[in-house]
Enzyme design. Structure first.
Site, short mmCIF file in Angstrom:
data_model
loop_
_atom_site.label_atom_id
_atom_site.label_comp_id
_atom_site.label_asym_id
_atom_site.label_seq_id
_atom_site.Cartn_x
_atom_site.Cartn_y
_atom_site.Cartn_z
N LYS A 1 0.72 -1.17 0.04
CA LYS A 1 -0.07 -0.15 -0.05
C LYS A 1 0.73 1.18 0.07
O LYS A 1 0.46 2.29 -0.61
CB LYS A 1 -1.03 -0.03 1.26
N ARG B 1 -7.44 -8.40 -8.72
CA ARG B 1 -8.00 -9.56 -9.07
C ARG B 1 -9.57 -9.32 -9.23
O ARG B 1 -9.87 -8.13 -9.27
CB ARG B 1 -8.00 -10.45 -7.73
#
Length: 717
Positions: A159, A335
């Site tokens: 992140k 994803r």
């Protein structure tokens, strides 16, 4: 040529019946448009391995079958008889139930792909879907990874790195600390500089794992340690970042797709604001209250994010949005998302087919201008959990499971059937109920209608909670945000819900009629015509018979005085209110239905009797009425044993904070359990001294097992 192979496979199978669960809301001819672009060379995909389980494995298998692509399933010992194993063309065992030894075992999955001659691996979501090492391993072994390149997974999975990349790409980001110094002291200092409340988040992963809100410095250390443990367990990395926590934000995410040719598009946004335990529970598309200009800006920002990392395949760019519709990058999930069906419903696309085609080397099937946005869709996640007990996840058999019928505007994405078991080893989601309609209000009405038809017996579920949530006036108005459930806690989770007396009469009637059925069956088969069990109804010619029945609502007993009338009806009295009741039981499609008339009002409910509990399901909702069991037959109380604490569910003892002889205060942390991939802290119920600790770290504890025993308090003299 990969694309040519896929198109040929589709042509060969175009006359196959499309599974009803995948039928699109409208008969759009998008599939014809997918063939407008020329194909490009690539590896042939005739067989795909799905490195996952449950509903997402079933979802991928359905599209593979539709395209004429063979499917290979993998399964753990716990999933040997599961739905995805039965659906696949081939299935291979990959180890014990714990995911670290099966679904996270990269080498085993690669070996199955080789031995089965699968050219590609679809990772689904969760497990290895965002694992950079796995994507790289597939590449090294010459296997197509149906997802982005490992570099994109790496950049977006960390992140702190993703924030820097997004800022450079002109995507707004939230203030926070994303540095390499991971010492507790450094993180605490930055939390203080940013200002409480702050959000502690795992640098890797997502799905609410390794995420904690900290509202004061006093609780920072405990929450940091808890987040680290959960992140280590879920992602094998306990690195954390600190961000300013934005109160009452909306969680809005954009579906993006990229291809190997540098193209990227967005398929509009989803609102996933309504969450519990930082996990989504109901999603919708498009987001309510978003005007076309904000929608365009969201989509364009998401495409910039995708292009910044040369993204390929399906991805989701998540933003937090304030009340003025300012939005800030939160993370990118590399994803397919759990909630992807709502996007499919409003755009008329099959995103799994897009994934397979793009992995084979094709261009994105549609240009940005060709992607339609029509209608509104909702997805409700149906979980095995107890909303009244802080959404505690559950496990056990689905003794009874009935669902609404799938049609062109209703989808049921599931990986379980009646009789299957929700395992303690994996996520407790039972299904996703997805509906579409021409506008938000119509879609919401359809969602509630279908939820009423979703009946589960055998374990606790959140269906009734979803009904209350979807029927809340503020939700109907589209006023959603991430604090929605805490803010409306009293409405959504009422502490005392009183069962209507009419419903109690229904339960009593069902039991009486069931008793008559059993008596008739006994009389039919008994050899003893004078058995007293042949005459249990109490009815006699020209005589009214009265009996008292006791049923239970929660912890309260309800006494019903029942009078059997000569015409086959019953007079029932509860407290000072009287009811004239009549009805009968019937069987439809393997289910028992109770048709009743109570004071002239006709009702029809599904009637299920299981473990001394009557379950009634109708379009008015569901109720449970207990049949009291004598104390000498009752199991040990779930309140605790010997004044100690008990396991709220089956799970693994992750951490033990106390030992015999320790003094604790009410609310102190005693243990941490891991179950259903979530961490649960066991707190002291009272002040006292620990007499005995029954489990050590790493041990498995069954539900209701004593965990800690307190010394007996000396009575005052």
């Amino acid at each position: 040529m990969a694309a040519a192979a896929l198109l040929a496979a589709v042509d060969r199978n175009q006359l196959r019946r499309v599974p009803i669960l995948l039928l699109q809301p409208r008969e759009w001819a998008w599939k014809l448009r997918t063939m407008k672009y020329g194909t490009t060379p690539g590896g042939s995909i005739t067989k795909v391995l799905i490195a996952n389980r449950g509903e997402i494995a079933c979802r991928v298998i359905r599209t593979a079958k539709k395209m004429g692509v063979q499917s290979v399933a993998v399964y753990s010992e716990a999933d040997r008889n599961s739905m995805h194993v039965d659906m696949a063309d081939e299935a291979y065992s990959i180890g014990p139930a714990p995911s670290q030894q099966s679904y996270l075992a990269m080498e085993k999955i690669i070996q199955v792909a080789k031995s089965s001659a699968a050219q590609a691996i679809h990772p689904g979501y969760g497990f290895l879907s965002e694992n950079m090492e796995f994507a790289e391993l597939c590449k090294q072994e010459g296997i197509i990874f149906i997802g982005p390149p490992s570099s994109a997974i790496r950049d977006m999975g960390i992140k702190s790195t993703s924030k820097s990349i997004m800022a450079a790409a002109g995507v707004p980001v939230v203030e926070g600390y994303h540095g390499k110094d991971q010492s507790d002291q450094c993180l605490r200092e930055h939390a203080g500089k940013i200002g409480y409340p702050v959000m502690i988040k795992a640098v890797r992963g997502g799905g609410g794992k390794g995420m904690r809100i900290v509202r004061s410095e006093r609780e920072f250390q405990e929450q940091l340690e808890s987040a680290r443990r959960e992140a280590k367990k879920s992602f094998n990395d306990d690195a954390m970042l600190i961000e300013k926590f934005v109160d009452t934000p909306r969680h809005v995410e954009v579906q993006v797709f990229g291809d190997h040719h540098g193209n990227a598009v967005y398929l509009f946004e989803r609102d996933c604001s309504v969450q519990r335990r930082h996990q989504k529970i109901i999603e919708e598309a498009p987001a309510p209250g978003i005007n076309p200009e904000v929608r365009r800006k969201l989509g364009e920002a998401a495409v910039r994010a995708a292009k910044a990392v040369k993204y390929v395949g399906a991805g989701t760019v998540e933003f937090i949005m304030d009340s003025r519709h300012n939005f800030y990058f939160m993370e990118m999930n590399t994803r397919l998302q759990v909630e992807h069906p709502v996007t499919e419903m409003i755009t008329g696309t099959d995103l799994v087919e897009w994934q397979l085609r793009i992995a084979a080397g094709e261009k994105i099937p549609l240009s940005q201008e060709e992607i339609p946005l029509q209608g509104h869709a909702f997805e409700a996640r149906i979980y095995a959990e107890d909303p009244d007990n802080n959404f505690m996840p559950g496990a056990g058999p689905l003794v009874h499971l009935s669902t609404p019928s799938a049609d062109m505007s209703t989808r049921i994405e599931t990986g379980v059937r009646q009789g299957d078991e929700v395992s303690v080893h994996y996520d407790p989601m039972i299904a996703k109920l997805v509906v579409w309609a021409s506008d938000r209000q119509s879609a919401l009405s359809k969602l509630r209608y279908c939820l009423h038809q979703y009946n589960i017996v055998g374990l606790r579920s959140n269906v009734d909670f979803l009904l209350r949530l979807s029927g809340h006036p503020e939700f109907e108005a589209g006023n959603v945000h991430t604090d929605f459930i805490p803010q409306h806690h009293k409405d959504l989770l009422p502490s005392h819900s009183t069962i209507a007396k009419e419903s109690v009469c229904q339960a009593a009637l069902g039991l009486i009629l069931k008793e008559k059925e059993m008596t008739s069956a006994f009389k039919l088969h008994t050899q003893d015509q004078f058995s007293p069990f042949s005459f249990s109804s109490g009815r006699r010619l020209n005589i009214s018979y009265t009996r008292n029945m006791t049923l239970r609502s929660g912890k309260s007993d309800i006494v019903i005085a029942v009078t059997y009338n000569r015409d086959g009806s019953y007079d029932m009295q509860i407290d000072n209110k009287s009811f004239r009741v009549l009805g009968d039981l019937s069987s439809e499609d393997g289910c028992t239905y109770l048709k009743s008339s109570i004071n002239g009002v006709a009702r029809k409910s599904k009637f299920i009797l299981l473990d001394n509990t009557v379950h009634l399901f109708s379009m008015e909702g569901s109720i449970e009425v207990g049949i009291p069991v004598p104390k000498y037959l009752s199991p040990v109380s779930a309140e605790g044993a010997q004044g100690g604490t008990i396991a709220p569910m089956t799970g693994t003892i992750e951490k033990v904070f106390v030992k015999a002889g320790d003094r604790v205060k009410a609310g102190d942390s005693l243990m941490v359990m891991i179950a259903m991939k979530m961490e649960h802290t066991i707190k002291a119920p009272k002040d006292g001294r620990i007499k005995k600790v029954f489990f050590s770290e790493g041990a498995q504890a069954n539900r209701h097992a004593p965990l800690v025993e307190f010394e007996e308090e000396e009575s005052d003299k």
